[in-house]
Design a protein around this motif. Sequence first.
Motif, short mmCIF file in Angstrom:
data_model
loop_
_atom_site.label_atom_id
_atom_site.label_comp_id
_atom_site.label_asym_id
_atom_site.label_seq_id
_atom_site.Cartn_x
_atom_site.Cartn_y
_atom_site.Cartn_z
N ASN A 6 7.48 9.65 3.32
CA ASN A 6 7.30 8.27 3.52
C ASN A 6 6.93 7.83 5.12
N GLU A 7 7.31 8.80 6.01
CA GLU A 7 6.70 8.21 7.37
C GLU A 7 5.31 8.80 7.49
N GLY A 32 -1.46 3.83 -8.99
CA GLY A 32 -1.77 2.52 -9.61
C GLY A 32 -3.13 2.15 -10.21
N SER A 33 -3.42 1.21 -10.71
CA SER A 33 -4.71 0.79 -11.13
C SER A 33 -5.13 -0.52 -11.45
N GLY A 34 -6.44 -0.74 -11.60
CA GLY A 34 -6.76 -2.13 -11.66
C GLY A 34 -7.26 -3.09 -10.64
N LEU A 91 0.87 -1.20 -0.05
CA LEU A 91 0.11 -0.16 -0.08
C LEU A 91 0.91 1.30 0.11
N ALA A 92 2.04 1.23 0.75
CA ALA A 92 2.79 2.20 0.64
C ALA A 92 3.47 2.72 -0.62
N ALA A 93 4.01 1.65 -1.17
CA ALA A 93 4.22 1.74 -2.65
C ALA A 93 3.25 2.41 -3.73
N LYS A 94 1.90 1.58 -3.52
CA LYS A 94 0.74 2.40 -4.28
C LYS A 94 0.38 3.69 -3.97
#
Length: 106
Positions: free
Chosen positions: A93-94, A76-78, A68-71
């Motif tokens: 990031n924190e 993103g999609s799909g 989820l952090a990367a998303k």
Amino acid sequence: MKSVILSMAVVSMFIANQAQAADAKAAEALAQKSGCLACHAVEKKVLGPSYKDVAAKYKGDKGAEAKLAAKIKAGGSGVWGPVPMPPHPQVKNEDIKTIVSWVLSL
């Protein structure tokens, strides 16, 4: 003595619950400040899924926080339908970690 110990345990649980509530309010405010609540809500689908639906989908997934952090960072999609989630590279990031932890706690 037993009642004193029980009373101390109740007070400790109360304090812990108050701290969790304060942390949740702070995380929700951070999500609001970061623009997350423009497309998401805790209880219902807006443009994106509700946060409770996200928490349910990823319950038990040990890699959920990182995914989820990367998303959030890259977008993103799909996963939840055709509406893409835009990237949010400006969110620290924190802050992302705090928001993701809060969402997964719902």
